[in-house]
Motif scaffolding. Structure first.
Motif, PDB file in Angstrom:
ATOM      1  N   VAL A  69       0.813  -1.220   0.000  1.00  0.00           N
ATOM      2  CA  VAL A  69       0.000   0.000   0.000  1.00  0.00           C
ATOM      3  C   VAL A  69       0.845   1.268   0.000  1.00  0.00           C
ATOM      4  O   VAL A  69       0.296   2.376  -0.091  1.00  0.00           O
ATOM      5  N   MET A  88      -7.159   6.126   1.085  1.00  0.00           N
ATOM      6  CA  MET A  88      -6.745   5.051   0.181  1.00  0.00           C
ATOM      7  C   MET A  88      -6.981   5.513  -1.254  1.00  0.00           C
ATOM      8  O   MET A  88      -8.129   5.759  -1.650  1.00  0.00           O
ATOM      9  N   LEU A  91      -6.960   2.501  -5.719  1.00  0.00           N
ATOM     10  CA  LEU A  91      -7.325   1.202  -5.162  1.00  0.00           C
ATOM     11  C   LEU A  91      -7.296   0.119  -6.227  1.00  0.00           C
ATOM     12  O   LEU A  91      -7.584   0.351  -7.412  1.00  0.00           O
ATOM     13  N   ASP A  95      -7.040  -4.955  -2.850  1.00  0.00           N
ATOM     14  CA  ASP A  95      -7.272  -4.198  -1.618  1.00  0.00           C
ATOM     15  C   ASP A  95      -8.615  -4.559  -0.982  1.00  0.00           C
ATOM     16  O   ASP A  95      -8.935  -4.080   0.111  1.00  0.00           O
TER      17      ASP A  95
END
Length: 133
Positions: A69, A88, A91, A95
């Protein structure tokens, strides 16, 4: 007793963004190292990111991101003392999972090798994230 509520999960297309929030009732989250974990279907829960208690020394004030990440997720403490967010971006389908926030007992740093389940004492119920077209 520290209790959390996670929010912000949902369905998003690949390349999209979500912002997860971890909001606690009780003591200020500044005292606690906060971790974000995720559990994909059929897999074990894994540590994604963590941020140290604001009460540790500067040398121990680590912020950690899993390699998968790094560069896409950002953990931060909100202006409200009882909120920690996980931004986030970009993506990917891998994920996908249920995301949990958790806290260590007061005064600890985020481990430089990443959060582990055994280190964290207080857990939320999780918020689901699905990345799919």
């Amino acid at each position: 007793q520290l209790q959390f509520v996670e929010s912000g999960g949902g369905l998003v297309q690949p390349g999209g963004s979500l912002r997860l929030s971890c909001t606690a009732s009780g003591p200020s989250l500044d005292y606690y190292a906060i971790g974000w974990f995720r559990q994909a279907p059929g897999k074990e829960r894994e540590g994604v990111s963590c941020v140290s208690s604001t009460h540790v020394t500067a040398s121990n004030a680590v912020t950690y991101y899993a390699d998968s990440v790094k560069g896409r997720f950002t953990i931060s403490r909100g202006n409200a003392k009882n909120t920690v967010t996980l931004q986030m971006n970009n993506l990917r389908p891998d994920d996908t999972g249920v995301y949990y926030c958790a806290a260590r007992i007061p005064g600890y740093a985020c481990s430089s090798t990443g959060p582990t389940l055994a280190e964290y004492d207080y857990w939320g119920q999780g918020t689901p994230v699905t990345v799919s077209s």
